[in-house]
Design a protein around this motif. Structure first.
Motif, mmCIF file in Angstrom:
data_model
loop_
_atom_site.group_PDB
_atom_site.id
_atom_site.type_symbol
_atom_site.label_atom_id
_atom_site.label_comp_id
_atom_site.label_asym_id
_atom_site.label_seq_id
_atom_site.Cartn_x
_atom_site.Cartn_y
_atom_site.Cartn_z
ATOM 1 N N TYR A 271 18.895 -2.958 -3.338
ATOM 2 C CA TYR A 271 18.558 -4.215 -2.676
ATOM 3 C C TYR A 271 19.342 -4.355 -1.364
ATOM 4 C CZ TYR A 271 15.986 -6.415 -6.602
ATOM 5 O OH TYR A 271 15.079 -6.752 -7.569
ATOM 6 N N GLY A 272 20.643 -4.046 -1.412
ATOM 7 C CA GLY A 272 21.468 -4.181 -0.217
ATOM 8 C C GLY A 272 20.986 -3.296 0.916
ATOM 9 N N LEU A 273 20.573 -2.076 0.572
ATOM 10 C CA LEU A 273 20.015 -1.159 1.571
ATOM 11 C C LEU A 273 18.827 -1.794 2.276
ATOM 12 C CD1 LEU A 273 19.471 1.672 2.859
ATOM 13 C CD2 LEU A 273 18.213 2.234 0.766
ATOM 14 N N VAL A 274 17.963 -2.411 1.496
ATOM 15 C CA VAL A 274 16.757 -3.019 2.076
ATOM 16 C C VAL A 274 17.110 -4.271 2.885
ATOM 17 C CG1 VAL A 274 14.513 -4.051 1.533
ATOM 18 C CG2 VAL A 274 15.304 -2.044 0.268
ATOM 19 N N TYR A 275 18.082 -5.051 2.407
ATOM 20 C CA TYR A 275 18.485 -6.236 3.162
ATOM 21 C C TYR A 275 19.022 -5.854 4.542
ATOM 22 C CZ TYR A 275 18.144 -8.923 -1.215
ATOM 23 O OH TYR A 275 17.701 -9.525 -2.362
ATOM 24 N N LEU A 276 19.853 -4.801 4.601
ATOM 25 C CA LEU A 276 20.372 -4.379 5.902
ATOM 26 C C LEU A 276 19.260 -3.808 6.777
ATOM 27 C CD1 LEU A 276 23.705 -2.964 6.917
ATOM 28 C CD2 LEU A 276 21.699 -1.638 7.583
ATOM 29 N N THR A 277 18.379 -3.014 6.174
ATOM 30 C CA THR A 277 17.265 -2.444 6.940
ATOM 31 C C THR A 277 16.365 -3.544 7.480
ATOM 32 O OG1 THR A 277 17.329 -0.523 5.469
ATOM 33 C CG2 THR A 277 15.416 -0.730 6.893
ATOM 34 N N GLY B 141 26.288 -1.967 -3.185
ATOM 35 C CA GLY B 141 26.779 -1.695 -4.531
ATOM 36 C C GLY B 141 28.234 -2.075 -4.682
ATOM 37 N N VAL B 142 29.060 -1.597 -3.769
ATOM 38 C CA VAL B 142 30.493 -1.891 -3.884
ATOM 39 C C VAL B 142 30.764 -3.365 -3.566
ATOM 40 C CG1 VAL B 142 31.218 -1.313 -1.517
ATOM 41 C CG2 VAL B 142 32.786 -0.949 -3.434
ATOM 42 N N ALA B 143 29.960 -3.963 -2.698
ATOM 43 C CA ALA B 143 30.127 -5.392 -2.419
ATOM 44 C C ALA B 143 29.909 -6.211 -3.688
ATOM 45 C CB ALA B 143 29.160 -5.834 -1.326
ATOM 46 N N THR B 144 28.858 -5.867 -4.442
ATOM 47 C CA THR B 144 28.585 -6.614 -5.667
ATOM 48 C C THR B 144 29.589 -6.262 -6.755
ATOM 49 O OG1 THR B 144 26.253 -6.626 -5.034
ATOM 50 C CG2 THR B 144 26.757 -7.284 -7.277
ATOM 51 N N SER B 145 30.138 -5.053 -6.726
ATOM 52 C CA SER B 145 31.244 -4.729 -7.621
ATOM 53 C C SER B 145 32.437 -5.648 -7.355
ATOM 54 C CB SER B 145 31.673 -3.268 -7.438
ATOM 55 O OG SER B 145 30.802 -2.398 -8.121
ATOM 56 N N ALA B 146 32.713 -5.902 -6.073
ATOM 57 C CA ALA B 146 33.807 -6.816 -5.732
ATOM 58 C C ALA B 146 33.489 -8.238 -6.195
ATOM 59 C CB ALA B 146 34.073 -6.791 -4.235
ATOM 60 N N LEU B 147 32.212 -8.614 -6.136
ATOM 61 C CA LEU B 147 31.819 -9.927 -6.657
ATOM 62 C C LEU B 147 31.989 -9.962 -8.180
ATOM 63 C CD1 LEU B 147 28.578 -10.647 -4.558
ATOM 64 C CD2 LEU B 147 30.960 -11.264 -4.037
ATOM 65 N N GLU B 148 31.733 -8.842 -8.847
ATOM 66 C CA GLU B 148 31.979 -8.750 -10.293
ATOM 67 C C GLU B 148 33.469 -8.932 -10.578
ATOM 68 O OE1 GLU B 148 31.610 -5.391 -13.845
ATOM 69 O OE2 GLU B 148 30.088 -5.420 -12.261
ATOM 70 N N MET B 149 34.320 -8.321 -9.744
ATOM 71 C CA MET B 149 35.763 -8.482 -9.904
ATOM 72 C C MET B 149 36.172 -9.954 -9.745
ATOM 73 S SD MET B 149 36.913 -5.129 -7.684
ATOM 74 C CE MET B 149 38.669 -5.496 -7.626
ATOM 75 N N GLN B 150 35.536 -10.656 -8.794
ATOM 76 C CA GLN B 150 35.829 -12.075 -8.614
ATOM 77 C C GLN B 150 35.480 -12.874 -9.860
ATOM 78 O OE1 GLN B 150 34.371 -14.027 -5.071
ATOM 79 N NE2 GLN B 150 34.656 -12.210 -3.811
ATOM 80 N N GLN B 151 34.315 -12.574 -10.440
ATOM 81 C CA GLN B 151 33.890 -13.284 -11.644
ATOM 82 C C GLN B 151 34.832 -12.980 -12.815
ATOM 83 O OE1 GLN B 151 29.325 -13.167 -12.062
ATOM 84 N NE2 GLN B 151 29.724 -11.791 -10.332
ATOM 85 N N ASN B 152 35.265 -11.716 -12.922
ATOM 86 C CA ASN B 152 36.203 -11.349 -13.990
ATOM 87 C C ASN B 152 37.528 -12.092 -13.824
ATOM 88 O OD1 ASN B 152 35.164 -7.830 -13.981
ATOM 89 N ND2 ASN B 152 34.276 -9.584 -15.020
ATOM 90 N N ALA B 153 38.010 -12.184 -12.582
ATOM 91 C CA ALA B 153 39.302 -12.821 -12.329
ATOM 92 C C ALA B 153 39.275 -14.312 -12.649
ATOM 93 C CB ALA B 153 39.717 -12.604 -10.874
ATOM 94 N N SER B 154 38.122 -14.954 -12.442
ATOM 95 C CA SER B 154 38.013 -16.396 -12.678
ATOM 96 C C SER B 154 37.388 -16.724 -14.024
ATOM 97 C CB SER B 154 37.194 -17.052 -11.554
ATOM 98 O OG SER B 154 35.873 -16.513 -11.527
ATOM 99 N N ARG B 155 37.115 -15.684 -14.839
ATOM 100 C CA ARG B 155 36.461 -15.862 -16.144
ATOM 101 C C ARG B 155 35.157 -16.648 -15.988
ATOM 102 N NH1 ARG B 155 40.263 -12.865 -16.768
ATOM 103 N NH2 ARG B 155 41.706 -12.816 -18.532
#
Length: 447
Positions: free
Chosen positions: A214-220, A375-389
């Motif tokens: 999805y991110g690839l297509v959004y940037l394109t 992909g890695v951007a959304t991984s970082a968003l996953e980390m944010q969700q994990n940190a805030s439960r």
């Protein structure tokens, strides 16, 4: 010594110190070529051995991975983790399980990851890892035993504030599950933030599965818009048929384009009427079969074991398979057949010769360190969700991803223009990614 001589001297030294690692050499050469412009304009970036430190991993780990196959025979693979740069945050980057994996490939991927992660604007450093283990043809039990052995060693070196791996080629939800289960067992705690790409019921994030495609297509989409065009009615070639390719195809067709071809390592499939993405998901993600199964089940699709997927007339090409899949000859085929936009869904799928052809033939080109950062951007968003439960909705997370990718494009476009190379998104991505990391490194001293 002028900038050209400085860069040449350092690159020759790097070749000697990292012999037999052509992919790493290629990745570094591309970045250094762009950085000559920066060093001439902002010479303080040459101070304190910054470039040398940037190209030298902070830590390189190689370890033995013994496991027992279903016949009771002991197998031994080699595991890797290259923790390249943590100036912006904990090391972040995927694990690749594929027989081609070696230290040079992991270093090239980790080096690219530094700049990709920087471009997201999120606080994550660059790293990469994996093994020469091949999941293809292995039973679930064999894959589980391998993942448990791999994690038994890797767990010593990772953590939510130290290094957060994710998936890559050969490492999907199944493998992440086995890896996380073993980590949880060894750590004696449910530390969600130690891995990303997890299942939704145990700390994962919505949109993570779709994020790179999805991110690839959004940037394109932003690149097309910048040149007065849209995906509506466009003909698109997508190489590959793994996670990135599938979700790129899905989003491209949602935006009104037609995917006219996709591929795997056995050959390519021509789909003049578009791709039945749900059928392809079933074949690749559930049944784990080759693209030949798609041809036998979907009317109008034809399989080609020979020739080039890049020979078809198209408007947009999205290489999403593997490194150096699109060479100079393929780039000329695309140009001759009317392609006007190329964006990389894989890591470094275009050779240096191909990139030169894109420049010469005025094809707008977005490199992987920008285009596949979703992909890695959304991984970082996953980390944010994990940190805030916390757990965010699909719509909210997808909107965050969309905004991140749009901002990446604006950043690389503006940076290219600032340094006198308007429209050269390779230079824009390399310089923008570099400057953020470089400023952090200079601020933190010689470490």
């Amino acid at each position: 010594m002028n900038v050209e001589e400085q860069v040449s001297t350092y690159y020759n030294m790097l070749l000697k110190r990292n012999a037999g690692e052509p992919e790493f050499h290629q990745a570094v050469a591309e970045v250094l070529d762009s950085l000559k412009i920066v060093l001439k304009k902002d010479p303080h970036y040459a101070d304190y051995g910054l470039i040398q430190r940037l190209c030298e991993p902070e830590r390189q780990l190689i370890f033995r991975v013994p496991w027992v196959d279903d016949q009771g025979v002991v197998q031994v693979n080699r595991g890797f983790r290259v923790q390249f740069n943590s100036a912006l945050g904990p090391y972040k980057g995927g694990l690749r399980f594929h027989p081609s994996v070696n230290l040079g490939i992991i270093k090239f991927l980790g080096f690219e990851q530094i700049f990709k992660n920087s471009l997201t604007g999120l606080p994550i450093g660059g790293g990469k890892g994996g093994s020469d283990f091949d999941p293809k043809g292995k039973s679930d039990a064999e894959i589980m035993r391998f993942c448990q052995s791999f994690m038994t060693e890797l767990q010593r070196h990772i953590g939510e504030y130290r290094d957060v791996p994710a998936g890559d080629i050969g490492v999907g939800g199944r493998e992440i599950g086995y890896l996380f289960g073993q980590y949880r067992r060894l750590a004696n705690q449910h530390e969600s933030g130690v891995l990303t790409g997890k299942g939704l019921t145990w700390g994962g994030s919505l949109v993570r599965t779709e994020a790179t495609g999805y991110g690839l297509v959004y940037l394109t989409k932003e690149m097309l818009k910048s040149h007065g065009e849209t995906f509506e009615g466009a003909k698109v070639i997508v190489s590959g048929s793994g996670n990135v390719a599938i979700y790129a195809m899905e989003k491209v067709q949602e935006l009104g384009a037609t995917v006219i071809a996709f591929s795997d390592s056995s050959g390519w499939v021509e789909t003049p009427n578009g791709v039945d993405v749900e059928k392809l998901k079933e074949i690749k993600e559930v049944r784990r079969e080759r693209v030949t199964s798609y041809v036998s089940e979907v009317e109008g699709a034809t399989f080609h074991a020979e020739g080039s997927i890049w020979s078809l007339p198209c408007d947009v090409a999205l290489p999403c398979a593997t490194q150096n899949e699109l060479d100079g000859e393929a780039a000329r085929l695309l140009a001759d057949n009317g392609c006007r936009f190329v964006a990389e869904g894989a890591n470094m799928p275009s050779t240096p010769e191909a990139i030169e052809v894109f420049r010469e033939r005025k094809i707008h080109f977005a490199p992987g360190k920008a285009a596949n950062a979703g992909g890695v951007a959304t991984s970082a968003l996953e980390m944010q969700q994990n940190a805030s439960r916390d757990s965010w909705s699909f719509e909210y997370t997808d909107d965050r991803l969309h905004k991140i990718m749009a901002n990446i494009f604006k950043t690389i476009e503006a940076t290219a223009a600032e340094y006198g190379h308007d429209g050269d998104y390779v230079i824009g991505a390399n310089i923008a990614g570099f400057k953020k990391v470089a400023d952090a490194m200079l601020a933190q001293g010689v470490i």
